[in-house]
Design a protein around this motif. Structure first.
Motif, PDB file in Angstrom:
ATOM      1  N   GLU A 261       0.848  -1.198   0.000  1.00 14.17           N
ATOM      2  CA  GLU A 261       0.000   0.000   0.000  1.00 14.17           C
ATOM      3  C   GLU A 261       0.880   1.243   0.000  1.00 14.17           C
ATOM      4  N   PHE A 262       0.429   2.292  -0.710  1.00 12.54           N
ATOM      5  CA  PHE A 262       1.253   3.486  -0.831  1.00 12.54           C
ATOM      6  C   PHE A 262       1.601   4.093   0.527  1.00 12.54           C
ATOM      7  N   LYS A 263       0.628   4.092   1.447  1.00  9.54           N
ATOM      8  CA  LYS A 263       0.879   4.671   2.765  1.00  9.54           C
ATOM      9  C   LYS A 263       1.877   3.857   3.579  1.00  9.54           C
ATOM     10  N   ASP A 264       2.067   2.596   3.190  1.00 10.66           N
ATOM     11  CA  ASP A 264       3.041   1.740   3.879  1.00 10.66           C
ATOM     12  C   ASP A 264       4.398   1.767   3.191  1.00 10.66           C
ATOM     13  N   ASP A 265       4.458   2.417   2.052  1.00 11.31           N
ATOM     14  CA  ASP A 265       5.704   2.488   1.292  1.00 11.31           C
ATOM     15  C   ASP A 265       6.587   3.593   1.872  1.00 11.31           C
ATOM     16  N   VAL A 266       7.905   3.347   1.848  1.00 11.74           N
ATOM     17  CA  VAL A 266       8.842   4.333   2.377  1.00 11.74           C
ATOM     18  C   VAL A 266       8.765   5.638   1.588  1.00 11.74           C
ATOM     19  N   ARG A 267       8.365   5.572   0.320  1.00 13.83           N
ATOM     20  CA  ARG A 267       8.265   6.791  -0.482  1.00 13.83           C
ATOM     21  C   ARG A 267       7.213   7.746   0.075  1.00 13.83           C
ATOM     22  N   TYR A 268       6.171   7.194   0.678  1.00 10.11           N
ATOM     23  CA  TYR A 268       5.135   8.044   1.261  1.00 10.11           C
ATOM     24  C   TYR A 268       5.725   8.901   2.382  1.00 10.11           C
ATOM     25  N   THR A 269       6.518   8.279   3.218  1.00 13.56           N
ATOM     26  CA  THR A 269       7.189   8.999   4.308  1.00 13.56           C
ATOM     27  C   THR A 269       8.124  10.063   3.763  1.00 13.56           C
ATOM     28  N   ILE A 270       8.891   9.691   2.729  1.00 19.91           N
ATOM     29  CA  ILE A 270       9.839  10.630   2.137  1.00 19.91           C
ATOM     30  C   ILE A 270       9.122  11.849   1.560  1.00 19.91           C
ATOM     31  N   ILE A 271       8.031  11.616   0.826  1.00 18.66           N
ATOM     32  CA  ILE A 271       7.274  12.722   0.227  1.00 18.66           C
ATOM     33  C   ILE A 271       6.713  13.641   1.307  1.00 18.66           C
ATOM     34  N   LYS A 272       6.129  13.043   2.314  1.00 21.13           N
ATOM     35  CA  LYS A 272       5.505  13.809   3.398  1.00 21.13           C
ATOM     36  C   LYS A 272       6.533  14.681   4.115  1.00 21.13           C
ATOM     37  N   GLU A 273       7.670  14.096   4.458  1.00 21.86           N
ATOM     38  CA  GLU A 273       8.698  14.841   5.191  1.00 21.86           C
ATOM     39  C   GLU A 273       9.377  15.875   4.287  1.00 21.86           C
ATOM     40  N   SER A 274       9.535  15.556   2.996  1.00 18.64           N
ATOM     41  CA  SER A 274      10.169  16.502   2.078  1.00 18.64           C
ATOM     42  C   SER A 274       9.358  17.776   1.942  1.00 18.64           C
ATOM     43  N   GLY A 298      16.628   8.273   6.209  1.00 20.99           N
ATOM     44  CA  GLY A 298      18.023   8.335   5.775  1.00 20.99           C
ATOM     45  C   GLY A 298      18.197   8.328   4.272  1.00 20.99           C
ATOM     46  N   HIS A 299      17.082   8.383   3.514  1.00 15.99           N
ATOM     47  CA  HIS A 299      17.137   8.395   2.063  1.00 15.99           C
ATOM     48  C   HIS A 299      17.127   9.831   1.542  1.00 15.99           C
ATOM     49  N   PHE A 300      17.661  10.017   0.321  1.00 18.48           N
ATOM     50  CA  PHE A 300      17.364  11.266  -0.373  1.00 18.48           C
ATOM     51  C   PHE A 300      15.959  11.113  -0.966  1.00 18.48           C
ATOM     52  N   THR A 301      15.445  12.118  -1.612  1.00 15.29           N
ATOM     53  CA  THR A 301      14.009  12.143  -1.931  1.00 15.29           C
ATOM     54  C   THR A 301      13.577  11.173  -3.037  1.00 15.29           C
ATOM     55  N   HIS A 302      14.506  10.719  -3.888  1.00 15.66           N
ATOM     56  CA  HIS A 302      14.153   9.871  -5.033  1.00 15.66           C
ATOM     57  C   HIS A 302      13.092  10.537  -5.912  1.00 15.66           C
ATOM     58  N   ASN A 303      13.182  11.835  -6.031  1.00 16.53           N
ATOM     59  CA  ASN A 303      12.221  12.611  -6.808  1.00 16.53           C
ATOM     60  C   ASN A 303      12.902  13.934  -7.177  1.00 16.53           C
ATOM     61  N   THR A 304      13.078  14.189  -8.465  1.00 14.02           N
ATOM     62  CA  THR A 304      13.805  15.381  -8.896  1.00 14.02           C
ATOM     63  C   THR A 304      13.187  16.657  -8.339  1.00 14.02           C
ATOM     64  N   PHE A 305      11.872  16.768  -8.414  1.00 17.71           N
ATOM     65  CA  PHE A 305      11.208  17.986  -7.978  1.00 17.71           C
ATOM     66  C   PHE A 305      11.340  18.189  -6.471  1.00 17.71           C
ATOM     67  N   LEU A 306      11.124  17.131  -5.706  1.00 20.28           N
ATOM     68  CA  LEU A 306      11.262  17.238  -4.252  1.00 20.28           C
ATOM     69  C   LEU A 306      12.712  17.503  -3.847  1.00 20.28           C
ATOM     70  N   GLU A 307      13.648  16.876  -4.554  1.00 20.93           N
ATOM     71  CA  GLU A 307      15.063  17.075  -4.229  1.00 20.93           C
ATOM     72  C   GLU A 307      15.460  18.537  -4.398  1.00 20.93           C
TER      73      GLU A 307
END
Length: 392
Positions: A261-274, A298-307
């Motif tokens: 699920e998207f909300k359980d994916d680490v990317r969701y956390t990254i987007i929210k915190e970014s 501990g990840h970078f954003t994995h998203n050009t726009f967010l980065e």
């Protein structure tokens, strides 16, 4: 007699081929980064400076200048230093590609450079990762080759092979049109081995658009028979391999990752915190390369726009967004005006490039951002030559 500029372009192309072949060889890549690529850029600077007439390399330079403005304000200078070195490499390669691509004769070898890049990435994976990886359990990933990198390179090769089927010398186009169908199999293999969800999210609709573009837009009735052959062949292959492919997919790590699920994916956390980080430092951001130090995973954003938003604030984000969207809009306007489907191809690339920015950071990776410069420059050269023909 061959003129000096042609010789310099030939040297530059050889340097790029060398860099692509040895991009994952630690020893030889040093010679590529600190020898071959600077030599290529120097030759191009003497042969043809692309900055004056190429709006996209200008915008990219503006972006990198803004990143440099944010550099002194970085919270972690060591990380900022590392990213500035990466950006220097990006500029060197993008300048070289823009210069070479401004001459139509260089378009075919430049697209082939990115095909070689993927070929030798797979060769590296075969020799160094596959022997220890368990299909369905491990991703094709190590310190030198990120699993997602193969996904991005596959996207580039799909575009390259398609473009070569349209714009390579006439005698070669048929070969590349056949090879284009092989990239469909390549994409499936890449998705299974890398467990990269964006492969299917990008590649499946991309193939639909490209096949429609080639075989159904602007075609005359006498081409109906080859189109029919293509459709029947696809249906036959689908019926033949659907069970086999479904079995592989069901046993793969890709399927397991796709079910998260998207909300359980680490990317969701990254987007929210970014987004929260951007609100805190909207002007200059936290500094180049600093995002990973402020995200809890501990990840970078994995998203050009967010980065860009986190590291360089609103201005950096807007420059890059404008560069990509203006490219898409320009191609769309040209297509509507000229009814030349080549502009539609460039627009299709632009749309999928835009979507791909949500999966990784492209502006700091020399082989990723330079591909955009290649296609963008190709589009400008095509427009310039077409416009001149209209005036004759």
């Amino acid at each position: 007699m061959v003129d000096k500029k042609t010789i310099l372009d030939g040297i530059s192309l050889l340097c790029l081929f060398f860099a692509a072949v040895f991009s994952l060889d630690d020893a030889m890549n040093t010679y590529a980064l600190y020898g071959a690529l600077p030599i290529a850029m120097l030759c191009c600077f003497v042969s043809n400076n692309p900055i004056k007439n190429n709006r996209y390399i200008k915008l990219l330079i503006f972006l990198y200048i803004w990143v440099a403005v944010c550099y002194p304000f970085a919270y972690y200078p060591d990380l900022a230093n590392r990213e500035m070195k990466q950006i220097l490499g990006c500029f060197i390669l993008c300048f070289t590609v823009a210069s070479l691509a401004s001459k139509p004769v260089n378009i075919t070898p430049l697209y082939l450079v990115y095909c070689l890049l993927l070929l030798f990435a797979w060769n590296y994976a075969h020799d160094n990762i596959m022997k220890d990886a368990i299909l369905g359990t491990d991703r094709l990933n190590d310190e030198n080759l990120n699993a997602n990198t193969l996904a991005y390179y596959t996207f580039f090769v799909t575009i390259s092979i398609y473009a070569l089927g349209e714009y390579a010398p006439q005698k070669l186009r048929f070969i590349f049109r056949i090879l284009f169908w092989a990239t469909i199999v390549l994409s499936f293999i890449t998705a299974i081995y890398t467990a990269s969800r964006q492969v299917l999210l990008i590649q499946v609709p991309l193939y639909v658009c490209l096949i429609f573009h080639r075989y159904f837009i602007g075609n005359r009735t006498h081409r109906f028979f080859p189109i029919l052959i293509v459709v029947v062949s696809c249906l036959f292959l689908y019926s033949l391999y659907t069970d086999y492919g479904e079995t592989i997919f069901n046993d793969s790590l890709l399927k397991k990752r796709s079910e998260i699920e998207f909300k359980d994916d680490v990317r969701y956390t990254i987007i929210k915190e970014s987004l929260e980080l951007f609100k805190s430092e909207p002007a200059l951001g936290y500094g180049p390369g600093n995002s990973s130090q402020f995200i809890s995973t501990g990840h970078f954003t994995h998203n050009t726009f967010l980065e860009l938003m986190v590291n360089c604030g609103l201005v950096g984000f807007l420059i890059y967004l404008y560069m990509v969207l203006s490219f898409i809009w320009t191609q769309y306007k040209r297509w509507r005006k000229a009814k030349d489907k080549s502009y539609l191809f460039f627009a299709i690339f632009g749309v999928f490039w835009f979507v791909d920015q949500f999966f990784y950071v492209f502006y700091t990776h020399l082989w990723l951002i330079s591909f955009f410069i290649l296609v963008a420059t190709h589009s400008e050269v095509y427009y310039s030559r077409s416009y001149k023909r209209e005036l004759l």
